[in-house]
Design a protein around this motif. Structure first.
Motif, PDB file in Angstrom:
ATOM      1  N   PRO A  75     -10.171   1.736  -2.974  1.00  0.00           N
ATOM      2  CA  PRO A  75      -9.135   0.915  -2.309  1.00  0.00           C
ATOM      3  C   PRO A  75      -9.057  -0.520  -2.797  1.00  0.00           C
ATOM      4  CG  PRO A  75     -10.596   2.013  -0.714  1.00  0.00           C
ATOM      5  CD  PRO A  75     -11.248   2.114  -2.042  1.00  0.00           C
ATOM      6  N   LEU A  76     -10.055  -0.967  -3.554  1.00  0.00           N
ATOM      7  CA  LEU A  76     -10.148  -2.386  -3.899  1.00  0.00           C
ATOM      8  C   LEU A  76      -8.911  -2.892  -4.622  1.00  0.00           C
ATOM      9  CD1 LEU A  76     -11.682  -5.075  -4.299  1.00  0.00           C
ATOM     10  CD2 LEU A  76     -12.619  -4.095  -6.396  1.00  0.00           C
ATOM     11  N   ASN A  77      -8.510  -2.187  -5.682  1.00  0.00           N
ATOM     12  CA  ASN A  77      -7.444  -2.718  -6.534  1.00  0.00           C
ATOM     13  C   ASN A  77      -6.087  -2.772  -5.844  1.00  0.00           C
ATOM     14  OD1 ASN A  77      -8.931  -3.256  -8.950  1.00  0.00           O
ATOM     15  ND2 ASN A  77      -9.086  -1.049  -9.274  1.00  0.00           N
ATOM     16  N   SER A  78      -5.905  -1.981  -4.793  1.00  0.00           N
ATOM     17  CA  SER A  78      -4.635  -2.067  -4.056  1.00  0.00           C
ATOM     18  C   SER A  78      -4.566  -3.325  -3.190  1.00  0.00           C
ATOM     19  CB  SER A  78      -4.436  -0.824  -3.185  1.00  0.00           C
ATOM     20  OG  SER A  78      -5.408  -0.755  -2.176  1.00  0.00           O
ATOM     21  N   ILE A  79      -5.718  -3.939  -2.931  1.00  0.00           N
ATOM     22  CA  ILE A  79      -5.780  -5.156  -2.110  1.00  0.00           C
ATOM     23  C   ILE A  79      -5.898  -6.401  -2.976  1.00  0.00           C
ATOM     24  CG2 ILE A  79      -7.119  -6.363  -0.332  1.00  0.00           C
ATOM     25  CD1 ILE A  79      -8.062  -3.562   0.612  1.00  0.00           C
ATOM     26  N   TRP A  80      -6.742  -6.328  -4.003  1.00  0.00           N
ATOM     27  CA  TRP A  80      -7.004  -7.468  -4.878  1.00  0.00           C
ATOM     28  C   TRP A  80      -5.721  -7.908  -5.576  1.00  0.00           C
ATOM     29  CZ3 TRP A  80      -9.571  -7.213 -10.277  1.00  0.00           C
ATOM     30  CH2 TRP A  80     -10.007  -8.500 -10.660  1.00  0.00           C
ATOM     31  N   GLU A  81      -5.511  -9.214  -5.678  1.00  0.00           N
ATOM     32  CA  GLU A  81      -4.329  -9.800  -6.306  1.00  0.00           C
ATOM     33  C   GLU A  81      -3.024  -9.374  -5.644  1.00  0.00           C
ATOM     34  OE1 GLU A  81      -4.848 -12.176  -7.728  1.00  0.00           O
ATOM     35  OE2 GLU A  81      -6.547 -12.070  -9.056  1.00  0.00           O
ATOM     36  N   GLY A  82      -3.081  -9.228  -4.329  1.00  0.00           N
ATOM     37  CA  GLY A  82      -1.870  -8.944  -3.574  1.00  0.00           C
ATOM     38  C   GLY A  82      -1.762  -7.489  -3.189  1.00  0.00           C
ATOM     39  N   SER A  83      -1.744  -7.221  -1.899  1.00  0.00           N
ATOM     40  CA  SER A  83      -1.661  -5.852  -1.399  1.00  0.00           C
ATOM     41  C   SER A  83      -0.283  -5.259  -1.665  1.00  0.00           C
ATOM     42  CB  SER A  83      -1.977  -5.825   0.099  1.00  0.00           C
ATOM     43  OG  SER A  83      -1.080  -6.663   0.800  1.00  0.00           O
ATOM     44  N   GLY A  84      -0.073  -4.025  -1.168  1.00  0.00           N
ATOM     45  CA  GLY A  84       1.147  -3.300  -1.483  1.00  0.00           C
ATOM     46  C   GLY A  84       2.418  -4.037  -1.136  1.00  0.00           C
ATOM     47  N   ASN A  85       2.469  -4.645   0.035  1.00  0.00           N
ATOM     48  CA  ASN A  85       3.689  -5.362   0.430  1.00  0.00           C
ATOM     49  C   ASN A  85       3.966  -6.551  -0.484  1.00  0.00           C
ATOM     50  OD1 ASN A  85       4.057  -3.580   2.491  1.00  0.00           O
ATOM     51  ND2 ASN A  85       3.573  -4.998   4.147  1.00  0.00           N
ATOM     52  N   VAL A  86       2.909  -7.241  -0.901  1.00  0.00           N
ATOM     53  CA  VAL A  86       3.089  -8.380  -1.806  1.00  0.00           C
ATOM     54  C   VAL A  86       3.698  -7.921  -3.119  1.00  0.00           C
ATOM     55  CG1 VAL A  86       1.864 -10.149  -3.132  1.00  0.00           C
ATOM     56  CG2 VAL A  86       1.251  -9.739  -0.742  1.00  0.00           C
ATOM     57  N   GLN A  87       3.221  -6.791  -3.649  1.00  0.00           N
ATOM     58  CA  GLN A  87       3.761  -6.274  -4.907  1.00  0.00           C
ATOM     59  C   GLN A  87       5.220  -5.853  -4.737  1.00  0.00           C
ATOM     60  OE1 GLN A  87       1.719  -6.740  -7.489  1.00  0.00           O
ATOM     61  NE2 GLN A  87       0.294  -7.446  -5.919  1.00  0.00           N
ATOM     62  N   ALA A  88       5.508  -5.160  -3.650  1.00  0.00           N
ATOM     63  CA  ALA A  88       6.876  -4.703  -3.408  1.00  0.00           C
ATOM     64  C   ALA A  88       7.838  -5.875  -3.284  1.00  0.00           C
ATOM     65  CB  ALA A  88       6.921  -3.830  -2.155  1.00  0.00           C
ATOM     66  N   LEU A  89       7.426  -6.905  -2.576  1.00  0.00           N
ATOM     67  CA  LEU A  89       8.282  -8.087  -2.427  1.00  0.00           C
ATOM     68  C   LEU A  89       8.435  -8.831  -3.743  1.00  0.00           C
ATOM     69  CD1 LEU A  89       6.986  -9.371   1.031  1.00  0.00           C
ATOM     70  CD2 LEU A  89       9.179  -8.245   0.545  1.00  0.00           C
ATOM     71  N   ASP A  90       7.403  -8.808  -4.569  1.00  0.00           N
ATOM     72  CA  ASP A  90       7.503  -9.446  -5.877  1.00  0.00           C
ATOM     73  C   ASP A  90       8.525  -8.726  -6.755  1.00  0.00           C
ATOM     74  OD1 ASP A  90       6.785 -11.449  -7.698  1.00  0.00           O
ATOM     75  OD2 ASP A  90       5.354 -10.130  -8.693  1.00  0.00           O
ATOM     76  N   VAL A  91       8.561  -7.398  -6.662  1.00  0.00           N
ATOM     77  CA  VAL A  91       9.579  -6.639  -7.380  1.00  0.00           C
ATOM     78  C   VAL A  91      10.973  -7.040  -6.908  1.00  0.00           C
ATOM     79  CG1 VAL A  91      10.566  -4.333  -7.710  1.00  0.00           C
ATOM     80  CG2 VAL A  91       8.099  -4.680  -7.961  1.00  0.00           C
ATOM     81  N   LEU A  92      11.161  -7.136  -5.596  1.00  0.00           N
ATOM     82  CA  LEU A  92      12.472  -7.548  -5.075  1.00  0.00           C
ATOM     83  C   LEU A  92      12.850  -8.931  -5.574  1.00  0.00           C
ATOM     84  CD1 LEU A  92      12.533  -6.364  -1.354  1.00  0.00           C
ATOM     85  CD2 LEU A  92      13.215  -5.143  -3.431  1.00  0.00           C
ATOM     86  N   ARG A  93      11.875  -9.828  -5.614  1.00  0.00           N
ATOM     87  CA  ARG A  93      12.140 -11.188  -6.082  1.00  0.00           C
ATOM     88  C   ARG A  93      12.625 -11.170  -7.528  1.00  0.00           C
ATOM     89  NH1 ARG A  93       7.413 -12.797  -5.256  1.00  0.00           N
ATOM     90  NH2 ARG A  93       7.734 -13.173  -3.046  1.00  0.00           N
ATOM     91  N   ALA A  94      11.970 -10.362  -8.352  1.00  0.00           N
ATOM     92  CA  ALA A  94      12.382 -10.275  -9.751  1.00  0.00           C
ATOM     93  C   ALA A  94      13.767  -9.657  -9.888  1.00  0.00           C
ATOM     94  CB  ALA A  94      11.358  -9.466 -10.540  1.00  0.00           C
ATOM     95  N   LEU A  95      14.063  -8.636  -9.087  1.00  0.00           N
ATOM     96  CA  LEU A  95      15.377  -7.998  -9.136  1.00  0.00           C
ATOM     97  C   LEU A  95      16.487  -8.975  -8.776  1.00  0.00           C
ATOM     98  CD1 LEU A  95      14.591  -4.547  -7.460  1.00  0.00           C
ATOM     99  CD2 LEU A  95      15.174  -4.940  -9.867  1.00  0.00           C
TER     100      LEU A  95
END
Length: 544
Positions: free
Chosen positions: A418-438
């Motif tokens: 489970p570590l890598n899904s939390i480290w450097e931003g959990s799932g929601n952070v990654q999803a929101l970052d994708v939206l920001r880029a879009l």
């Protein structure tokens, strides 16, 4: 009586004494696909050497020792002086030393460096994952420091050195250094703009004094750290050396080490700054923009690290099933077990293939590839790290009760998953970052669609999935609440496109039928029975 009753039969031999690199066909093919042919012989030689070391009994024992003897914090010496030192088992230093000597912090100035380094990181962290944290941080610090050419010139040769120089001394006296990072604070977590650590400018240009705390500070035994703090013009990035040039210790009070679910070999800490000397990296008020290059590189390492965990889990499961017999035959020949193993193998190969494609984009460095990475990295980080935990759990189950026992190594893999899904931003952070880029970077979506579109027409299920993704992207109503669904589809379409182009037909067919065609259940082992599952499993099985 004892000799008779304790005769051991029908147990798989230990998976030891094998080449972790050459036994991973998907990884070998990824290196051959993305590396300049002129570099292949030397890369294959060095990766095979690293692979044999990773698969050796010695390296596996180091991994066990480093986790059974976790780091210990010593805040004071016998006289009451503050020292803030972390003591590690010798096995930890051996693992780190091999990683550094193998170039896992030196990708930035080497031809094909990112592909070679990604493959090496994927191979070596299968021996033990925890020490990958300081290796990743050190590797990722380079692009952030390049925001200040003078700092980069001073520190980059030390960061990319192939010498592991243990101990706390001024960086100028060391042949190589390690870096950590401190971003999050108690009150903010991922919301780093809520940080309260203050930076006061000193008389010397570019130097500051920090006061505050970090709730998570990675690798506190490192020689330097990139941290965020509030300066006069806003959130700013700083380099905090652990030991100052006059040989005195910088103010860096380690309050405690975190007691984590897994990742036991690695020290994660809470630290306090009180008059801590620091140098500014980049402009004041541009801290997030400066450090985001480090974050992006470590997010790619989350993908690679999860791919490594997946690969080791598949290797253990397929190896066990090859030797273990039940109900009149080998487990690997039983249709239902074969279905499970093939499903796990698909997940692993898709993760590895995607990780190597991302690494190749770093080596390319062109505008198109940089735009592609802007969407592909957070999407891959979201999906691959999310898939890691259930996948490793299913692989553990393939070993039955043996897999639940610590000696098998599978529980350590599961705790690490489970570590890598939390480290450097959990799932929601990654999803929101994708939206920001879009929303802000249309060139990123264009590059992403060109990549997945390279396989259009090759598989009708992939074509249908791409069409569905385009429909999803055209409807921005309530997009934030649907962000996870969107990012999942993006990652699956990207993996499908890569496998259709590069994987054997039986692998691509099984992936598209299950992940894109909808002929797949909620659990692993529900692939369509008509597929060539035996070939998929055989491809994933390591050879002693």
């Amino acid at each position: 009586m004892a000799a008779t009753t304790h005769t051991v039969t029908n147990q798989a031999p230990p998976l030891v004494g094998y080449d972790v690199f050459t036994s991973d066909r998907a990884l070998v093919e990824g290196v051959e696909r993305h590396l300049d042919p002129a570099l292949l012989d030397s890369a294959h030689e060095e990766l095979s050497l690293l692979g044999r070391t990773a698969g050796s009994a010695q390296a596996q024992h180091w991994g066990v020792q480093a986790n059974e003897n976790p780091p210990v914090l010593h805040t004071h010496d016998r006289y009451g002086n503050r020292i803030d030192e972390v003591e590690f088992h010798p096995a930890w230093h051996r693992l780190l030393g091999k990683a550094v000597a193998s170039g896992l912090t030196g990708a930035w100035s080497r031809p094909g460096g990112h592909v070679r380094r990604a493959a090496g990181f994927l191979v070596w962290t299968q021996a033990e994952g925890g020490h990958g944290c300081p290796i990743s941080m050190t590797h990722a610090a380079v692009p952030a420091l390049r925001a200040d050419p003078a700092l980069a010139a001073e520190w980059e040769p030390r960061l990319t050195s192939a010498v592991y120089d243990e101990g706390l001394r001024p960086a100028s006296q060391k042949a190589g250094v390690l870096f950590g990072m401190g971003m999050t604070e108690k009150q903010g977590g991922s919301d780093v703009r809520a940080n309260t650590t203050r930076a006061r400018a000193l008389a010397e240009e570019g130097t500051y004094e920090l006061t505050g705390h970090k709730w998570f500070c990675s690798a506190p035994m490192s020689d330097g750290f990139l941290v965020l703090a509030q300066a006069e013009q806003g959130l700013t990035c700083f380099l905090v050396p652990r030991v100052l040039e006059d040989d005195s210790r910088n103010a860096f009070a380690i309050q405690r080490l975190k007691d984590k679910l897994g990742n036991k070999s690695n020290a994660s800490s809470e630290v306090e700054f009180d008059g801590t000397w620091a140098r500014r990296v980049g402009d004041e008020g541009r801290g997030v923009r400066t450090i985001i290059e480090m974050v992006a590189a470590t997010r790619l390492d989350c993908v690679i690290g999860s791919a490594a965990l997946m690969r080791q889990a598949v290797a253990q499961a397929t190896h066990h099933a090859t030797y273990r017999e039940a109900f009149g035959g080998r487990l690997v020949d039983k249709p239902l077990m074969r279905n499970v193993l093939a499903d796990l193998a698909l997940e692993s190969e898709a993760a590895t293939t995607l990780a190597m494609r991302l690494a190749s984009a770093y080596d390319d460095g062109g505008e198109q590839e940089q735009a592609f990475l802007r969407l592909a990295v957070p999407a891959a980080k979201y999906w691959v790290t999310k898939r890691c935990t259930p996948m490793v759990g299913e692989a553990l189950e393939c070993l039955g009760g043996n897999g639940y026992v610590e000696e098998s190594g599978m529980p350590r893999l599961l705790r690490e998953a489970p570590l890598n899904s939390i480290w450097e931003g959990s799932g929601n952070v990654q999803a929101l970052d994708v939206l920001r880029a879009l929303q802000r970077e249309p060139e990123a979506l264009n590059a992403f669609l060109q990549e997945v579109g390279a396989a259009r027409g090759a598989d009708h299920r992939l074509d249908g999935a791409i069409k569905g993704l385009l429909t999803e992207l055209a409807d921005l109503e309530g997009i934030e609440a649907r962000a996870r669904r969107l990012v999942e589809r993006m990652a699956l379409v990207l993996q499908g496109s890569l496998l259709v182009r590069y994987a054997p037909p039986e692998v691509a067919d099984a992936f598209c039928a299950s992940r894109l065609g909808g002929d797949w259940g909620a659990a692993f082992g529900t692939l369509p029975h008509s597929l060539d599952l035996a070939s998929v499993v055989e491809r994933a099985t390591p050879r002693l």
